[in-house]
Design a protein around this motif. Structure first.
Motif, PDB file in Angstrom:
ATOM      1  N   SER A  69       1.863   4.407  -8.093  1.00 48.97           N
ATOM      2  CA  SER A  69       1.480   3.144  -7.610  1.00 48.97           C
ATOM      3  C   SER A  69       1.358   2.056  -8.581  1.00 48.97           C
ATOM      4  O   SER A  69       1.566   0.730  -8.241  1.00 48.97           O
ATOM      5  CB  SER A  69       0.356   3.292  -6.606  1.00 48.97           C
TER       6      SER A  69
ATOM      7  N   ASP B 248      -8.152  -0.655  -5.546  1.00 48.97           N
ATOM      8  CA  ASP B 248      -7.987   0.904  -5.413  1.00 48.97           C
ATOM      9  C   ASP B 248      -6.690   1.503  -5.186  1.00 48.97           C
ATOM     10  O   ASP B 248      -6.034   2.335  -5.724  1.00 48.97           O
ATOM     11  CB  ASP B 248      -9.111   1.439  -4.591  1.00 48.97           C
ATOM     12  N   THR B 249      -5.821   0.997  -3.956  1.00 47.82           N
ATOM     13  CA  THR B 249      -4.451   1.483  -3.845  1.00 47.82           C
ATOM     14  C   THR B 249      -3.760   1.231  -5.017  1.00 47.82           C
ATOM     15  O   THR B 249      -2.624   2.160  -5.341  1.00 47.82           O
ATOM     16  CB  THR B 249      -3.983   0.615  -2.441  1.00 47.82           C
ATOM     17  N   THR B 250      -3.536   0.397  -5.606  1.00 54.77           N
ATOM     18  CA  THR B 250      -2.739  -0.005  -6.904  1.00 54.77           C
ATOM     19  C   THR B 250      -3.175   0.956  -8.054  1.00 54.77           C
ATOM     20  O   THR B 250      -2.343   1.563  -8.650  1.00 54.77           O
ATOM     21  CB  THR B 250      -2.852  -1.385  -7.502  1.00 54.77           C
TER      22      THR B 250
ATOM     23  N   ALA C  42      -4.658   4.244  -7.779  1.00 56.05           N
ATOM     24  CA  ALA C  42      -4.733   5.549  -6.988  1.00 56.05           C
ATOM     25  C   ALA C  42      -3.884   6.333  -7.874  1.00 56.05           C
ATOM     26  O   ALA C  42      -4.456   7.290  -8.219  1.00 56.05           O
ATOM     27  CB  ALA C  42      -4.080   5.400  -5.784  1.00 56.05           C
TER      28      ALA C  42
END
Length: 87
Positions: free
Chosen positions: A67, A59-61, A63
């Motif tokens: 990113s 999910d961070t990638t 977001a």
């Protein structure tokens, strides 16, 4: 972010409309979902010639556009390093 990346990403963002895509653009807010993310991974492989490593499939990638762009750049750098090592 470069234009080829923006051109590749934009069709996966149905809620983008006429707004510009920036590094801070939140992909989920622009219509990215898990199914689109999978299709986007294949498009990145085909269109940009890189595969994102498993540790970047999170999910961070996905977001923000920034990113995801950073992950693509890391993958491009790793692929370039592999080519240099093989030469």
């Amino acid at each position: 972010m470069n234009q080829p990346f923006i051109d590749l990403l934009t069709p996966f963002l149905p809620n983008l409309g006429d707004r510009p895509l920036t590094e801070d653009s939140r992909l989920h807010d622009l219509g990215m979902n898990s199914m689109k993310a999978i299709d986007l991974l294949f498009a990145i492989e085909d269109g940009l010639g890189v595969s994102l490593p498993d540790e970047d499939l999170n999910d961070t990638t996905f977001a923000t556009a920034g990113s995801l762009w950073a992950a693509v750049q890391r993958a491009q750098g790793a692929a370039e390093g592999d080519r240099r090592a093989a030469a």
